[in-house]
Design a protein around this motif. Sequence first.
Motif, PDB file in Angstrom:
ATOM      1  N   ASP A   1       0.827  -1.207   0.000  1.00 51.28           N
ATOM      2  CA  ASP A   1       0.000   0.000   0.000  1.00 51.28           C
ATOM      3  C   ASP A   1       0.865   1.262   0.000  1.00 51.28           C
ATOM      4  OD1 ASP A   1      -2.667   1.109  -0.045  1.00 51.28           O
ATOM      5  OD2 ASP A   1      -2.282   1.793   2.003  1.00 51.28           O
TER       6      ASP A   1
ATOM      7  N   ARG B   1       2.218   1.694  -3.518  1.00 50.72           N
ATOM      8  CA  ARG B   1       1.168   2.176  -4.419  1.00 50.72           C
ATOM      9  C   ARG B   1       0.836   3.639  -4.156  1.00 50.72           C
ATOM     10  NH1 ARG B   1      -2.971  -2.985  -4.752  1.00 50.72           N
ATOM     11  NH2 ARG B   1      -1.577  -4.295  -5.970  1.00 50.72           N
TER      12      ARG B   1
ATOM     13  N   HIS C   1       3.371   5.809  -5.893  1.00 49.87           N
ATOM     14  CA  HIS C   1       3.255   5.801  -7.350  1.00 49.87           C
ATOM     15  C   HIS C   1       1.863   6.210  -7.848  1.00 49.87           C
ATOM     16  CE1 HIS C   1       6.761   3.154  -6.634  1.00 49.87           C
ATOM     17  NE2 HIS C   1       7.241   3.860  -7.644  1.00 49.87           N
ATOM     18  N   HIS C   2       1.028   6.700  -6.942  1.00 51.64           N
ATOM     19  CA  HIS C   2      -0.328   7.162  -7.270  1.00 51.64           C
ATOM     20  C   HIS C   2      -1.134   6.076  -7.985  1.00 51.64           C
ATOM     21  CE1 HIS C   2       0.915  11.107  -5.980  1.00 51.64           C
ATOM     22  NE2 HIS C   2       1.970  11.006  -6.779  1.00 51.64           N
ATOM     23  N   GLU C   3      -1.020   4.857  -7.496  1.00 46.94           N
ATOM     24  CA  GLU C   3      -1.757   3.724  -8.060  1.00 46.94           C
ATOM     25  C   GLU C   3      -2.932   3.366  -7.159  1.00 46.94           C
ATOM     26  OE1 GLU C   3       1.235   0.698  -8.311  1.00 46.94           O
ATOM     27  OE2 GLU C   3       2.150   1.558 -10.105  1.00 46.94           O
ATOM     28  N   TRP C   4      -3.698   2.366  -7.608  1.00 44.67           N
ATOM     29  CA  TRP C   4      -4.824   1.861  -6.829  1.00 44.67           C
ATOM     30  C   TRP C   4      -4.325   1.390  -5.475  1.00 44.67           C
ATOM     31  CZ3 TRP C   4      -5.565  -3.086  -4.906  1.00 44.67           C
ATOM     32  CH2 TRP C   4      -6.830  -3.337  -4.370  1.00 44.67           C
ATOM     33  N   ARG C   5      -5.054   1.759  -4.416  1.00 47.20           N
ATOM     34  CA  ARG C   5      -4.627   1.487  -3.041  1.00 47.20           C
ATOM     35  C   ARG C   5      -5.400   0.327  -2.432  1.00 47.20           C
ATOM     36  NH1 ARG C   5      -2.919   6.171  -0.499  1.00 47.20           N
ATOM     37  NH2 ARG C   5      -2.364   4.788   1.202  1.00 47.20           N
TER      38      ARG C   5
END
Length: 89
Positions: free
Chosen positions: A22, A25, A28-32
Amino acid sequence: MKYILIYLLIVNLLGILVMGIDKSRAKHHEWRIPEKTLFLVSLIGGSVGTLCGMYLFRHKTRHWYFVIGMPLILIIQIAMVIYFRFFLK
């Protein structure tokens, strides 16, 4: 007893892992991973792992409900083990 220890080892490793994933993520500004999932891992026995993961990765340490909630879950789990182990014979 052996299986309980194996379970606790696995679920605590999972706790460290989900906190690390988490955090990565988040960077990297990805889905959490949802916060309720992080708490669920803690509730099913991974409280030591999630707590270690919080401070190892410096993740969720600014959220009061994690700073208070994760140790509280661990304290409750320890109290339950003591109660069931020593008072329910």
